[in-house]
Scaffold this motif. Sequence first.
Motif, PDB file in Angstrom:
ATOM      1  N   PRO A 254       5.148 -33.370 -41.107  1.00  0.00           N
ATOM      2  CA  PRO A 254       5.525 -32.217 -41.936  1.00  0.00           C
ATOM      3  C   PRO A 254       5.426 -30.878 -41.203  1.00  0.00           C
ATOM      4  N   LEU A 255       4.675 -30.867 -40.079  1.00  0.00           N
ATOM      5  CA  LEU A 255       4.502 -29.612 -39.343  1.00  0.00           C
ATOM      6  C   LEU A 255       5.571 -29.415 -38.278  1.00  0.00           C
ATOM      7  N   ARG A 256       6.503 -30.389 -38.160  1.00  0.00           N
ATOM      8  CA  ARG A 256       7.483 -30.307 -37.079  1.00  0.00           C
ATOM      9  C   ARG A 256       8.380 -29.083 -37.221  1.00  0.00           C
ATOM     10  N   VAL A 257       8.912 -28.852 -38.409  1.00  0.00           N
ATOM     11  CA  VAL A 257       9.812 -27.706 -38.608  1.00  0.00           C
ATOM     12  C   VAL A 257       9.071 -26.380 -38.405  1.00  0.00           C
ATOM     13  N   PRO A 258       7.880 -26.172 -39.044  1.00  0.00           N
ATOM     14  CA  PRO A 258       7.155 -24.927 -38.761  1.00  0.00           C
ATOM     15  C   PRO A 258       6.825 -24.765 -37.284  1.00  0.00           C
ATOM     16  N   ALA A 259       6.517 -25.880 -36.596  1.00  0.00           N
ATOM     17  CA  ALA A 259       6.202 -25.791 -35.166  1.00  0.00           C
ATOM     18  C   ALA A 259       7.435 -25.361 -34.367  1.00  0.00           C
ATOM     19  N   LEU A 260       8.611 -25.883 -34.747  1.00  0.00           N
ATOM     20  CA  LEU A 260       9.834 -25.480 -34.058  1.00  0.00           C
ATOM     21  C   LEU A 260      10.138 -24.003 -34.281  1.00  0.00           C
ATOM     22  N   VAL A 261       9.928 -23.549 -35.534  1.00  0.00           N
ATOM     23  CA  VAL A 261      10.152 -22.131 -35.832  1.00  0.00           C
ATOM     24  C   VAL A 261       9.190 -21.259 -35.036  1.00  0.00           C
ATOM     25  N   ALA A 262       7.905 -21.670 -35.013  1.00  0.00           N
ATOM     26  CA  ALA A 262       6.908 -20.910 -34.260  1.00  0.00           C
ATOM     27  C   ALA A 262       7.242 -20.911 -32.769  1.00  0.00           C
ATOM     28  N   GLY A 263       7.683 -22.086 -32.260  1.00  0.00           N
ATOM     29  CA  GLY A 263       8.056 -22.151 -30.850  1.00  0.00           C
ATOM     30  C   GLY A 263       9.229 -21.249 -30.519  1.00  0.00           C
ATOM     31  N   ALA A 264      10.231 -21.226 -31.425  1.00  0.00           N
ATOM     32  CA  ALA A 264      11.385 -20.346 -31.200  1.00  0.00           C
ATOM     33  C   ALA A 264      10.966 -18.881 -31.206  1.00  0.00           C
ATOM     34  N   ALA A 265      10.048 -18.539 -32.141  1.00  0.00           N
ATOM     35  CA  ALA A 265       9.568 -17.150 -32.206  1.00  0.00           C
ATOM     36  C   ALA A 265       8.813 -16.767 -30.929  1.00  0.00           C
ATOM     37  N   ILE A 266       8.002 -17.721 -30.417  1.00  0.00           N
ATOM     38  CA  ILE A 266       7.258 -17.444 -29.187  1.00  0.00           C
ATOM     39  C   ILE A 266       8.204 -17.265 -28.012  1.00  0.00           C
ATOM     40  N   LEU A 267       9.246 -18.102 -27.945  1.00  0.00           N
ATOM     41  CA  LEU A 267      10.214 -17.970 -26.856  1.00  0.00           C
ATOM     42  C   LEU A 267      10.951 -16.625 -26.933  1.00  0.00           C
ATOM     43  N   MET A 268      11.312 -16.223 -28.167  1.00  0.00           N
ATOM     44  CA  MET A 268      11.988 -14.922 -28.324  1.00  0.00           C
ATOM     45  C   MET A 268      11.065 -13.789 -27.899  1.00  0.00           C
ATOM     46  N   LEU A 269       9.785 -13.875 -28.308  1.00  0.00           N
ATOM     47  CA  LEU A 269       8.820 -12.841 -27.925  1.00  0.00           C
ATOM     48  C   LEU A 269       8.630 -12.822 -26.417  1.00  0.00           C
ATOM     49  N   LEU A 270       8.564 -14.019 -25.805  1.00  0.00           N
ATOM     50  CA  LEU A 270       8.411 -14.091 -24.355  1.00  0.00           C
ATOM     51  C   LEU A 270       9.621 -13.499 -23.649  1.00  0.00           C
ATOM     52  N   PHE A 271      10.813 -13.812 -24.166  1.00  0.00           N
ATOM     53  CA  PHE A 271      12.034 -13.265 -23.566  1.00  0.00           C
ATOM     54  C   PHE A 271      12.054 -11.741 -23.686  1.00  0.00           C
ATOM     55  N   ALA A 272      11.678 -11.233 -24.882  1.00  0.00           N
ATOM     56  CA  ALA A 272      11.652  -9.777 -25.076  1.00  0.00           C
ATOM     57  C   ALA A 272      10.629  -9.122 -24.151  1.00  0.00           C
ATOM     58  N   SER A 273       9.477  -9.782 -23.966  1.00  0.00           N
ATOM     59  CA  SER A 273       8.447  -9.231 -23.078  1.00  0.00           C
ATOM     60  C   SER A 273       8.933  -9.183 -21.643  1.00  0.00           C
ATOM     61  N   ILE A 274       9.635 -10.262 -21.209  1.00  0.00           N
ATOM     62  CA  ILE A 274      10.151 -10.279 -19.838  1.00  0.00           C
ATOM     63  C   ILE A 274      11.187  -9.179 -19.630  1.00  0.00           C
ATOM     64  N   VAL A 275      12.062  -8.995 -20.641  1.00  0.00           N
ATOM     65  CA  VAL A 275      13.068  -7.924 -20.543  1.00  0.00           C
ATOM     66  C   VAL A 275      12.390  -6.559 -20.460  1.00  0.00           C
ATOM     67  N   GLU A 276      11.345  -6.368 -21.283  1.00  0.00           N
ATOM     68  CA  GLU A 276      10.648  -5.079 -21.261  1.00  0.00           C
ATOM     69  C   GLU A 276       9.952  -4.856 -19.928  1.00  0.00           C
ATOM     70  N   ILE A 277       9.347  -5.924 -19.368  1.00  0.00           N
ATOM     71  CA  ILE A 277       8.669  -5.789 -18.073  1.00  0.00           C
ATOM     72  C   ILE A 277       9.677  -5.427 -16.986  1.00  0.00           C
ATOM     73  N   LEU A 278      10.832  -6.091 -16.996  1.00  0.00           N
ATOM     74  CA  LEU A 278      11.856  -5.784 -15.990  1.00  0.00           C
ATOM     75  C   LEU A 278      12.359  -4.352 -16.135  1.00  0.00           C
ATOM     76  N   TRP A 279      12.524  -3.916 -17.402  1.00  0.00           N
ATOM     77  CA  TRP A 279      12.984  -2.540 -17.635  1.00  0.00           C
ATOM     78  C   TRP A 279      11.936  -1.536 -17.157  1.00  0.00           C
ATOM     79  N   LYS A 280      10.644  -1.799 -17.465  1.00  0.00           N
ATOM     80  CA  LYS A 280       9.570  -0.913 -17.009  1.00  0.00           C
ATOM     81  C   LYS A 280       9.491  -0.900 -15.483  1.00  0.00           C
ATOM     82  N   ARG A 281       9.681  -2.098 -14.901  1.00  0.00           N
ATOM     83  CA  ARG A 281       9.635  -2.176 -13.437  1.00  0.00           C
ATOM     84  C   ARG A 281      10.761  -1.343 -12.821  1.00  0.00           C
TER      85      ARG A 281
END
Length: 401
Positions: A254-281
């Motif tokens: 039953p936790l598979r769907v929430p885990a996928l949503v959480a994983g997608a959110a983490i990946l989006m946050l990680l992608f946004a963080s990488i973009v921000e780091i590159l922009w700051k750099r």
Amino acid sequence: MSKRLIVYIGENWPAQPSAPWVVLDAKGQVAEQGESDPRYWPAAEVCEAVLSAPQCAWIEVAVPEGGRREHQRLLRYAVEDHIAGDIDHQHLTEIGQTRTDGGTVASVLVCDRSRLRAVVTALQGCGRPLTRMYSELQGDRSEPDSWTLAVGSSAHCILHPGSVAAVALDKEVCEPLLEHLVDKARREGKAPAKLELRCQVGATAVDLGALAQRLALPVVEGAPYCWWLCQPAAVDLLHGEFQPASRRGGLLRPLRVPALVAGAAILMLLFASIVEILWKRQELDAVEQRMHRLFETAVPNTPAVAPPLQIRRHLDDARSRKGLLRQDDLLTLLVAFVDGAGSGAKGAVSKIEYEAGQLKLRLMDAQQLDSTYLEGRLGVMGYHLRQDEEGALLIVRGSGR
């Protein structure tokens, strides 16, 4: 909710392929029912089965105390003394536990492993993979102080003697066995208040009066017996090696769907963080390039080692040549101290010493100034504050290292 097809699996199925079945709708009401070969069973999204009572044995055994990991081994050890066959050929399903003064009493359904595998495989081959399977012994019953006798169209009936283990009785010897069991219960002081008789529609009628007279016990007619109705707490026989593939994953499924949503959110946050780091750099690189260009303009023919510090020293040299105060001159350091200490600077200093860009202040009362606050204020202005062994304040330009 999808429709559920429930099939009654008798002892001779699939050798005799015809089997009773019902289709329940989303509200659990009978939509269709009949008896036919698997090829004529109606379509349904879910298929369940009820294993006829004689194919299971309901055993209650005392289980020795042990850890959770050892429970299954101890359970099999306790059941082994109550069965005739090899325990390794049996499939055990624990359906309940009761705590007593002597320990734990477990209620266990025992059925032949090869028989269960044959049923599951045959239904899979018919295109009707099972999602659940129950024993007919887990059928509905009456009150705990009463006994229930369920009579279907098969050659057996099911006795639910109160809250203890249910048992399948051959119809030909049902009445004498009932009489024996009731007499035994009376001798033990556990006689039932009544016997509730539940007969399947179309089954052979039972003479209630004659049965009551023979048992010396009130016999009442209950609701019609429906073989597909199980107790609310009925336990599925399909577990362990027989667990359907659709249910594998246990509690995590039953936790598979929430885990996928959480994983997608983490990946989006990680992608946004990488973009921000590159922009700051990129911004930092632009600032450093601009600083180097300014340094080359202000201090030509000088290698850039620490441009901010080198420009600051060059500015101080230029101020000196123009007769202006350097950033590490006495008056400049005093102004910085007064600005940083604010009103606390008044009357706080007893002695002032200055040498080689370092201002040394001896205080009237060391508790008068908040050194932490003063250090923070001076740090913002580009000065460093520390105390020597005697408690005097030392102020210098820069980091002080």
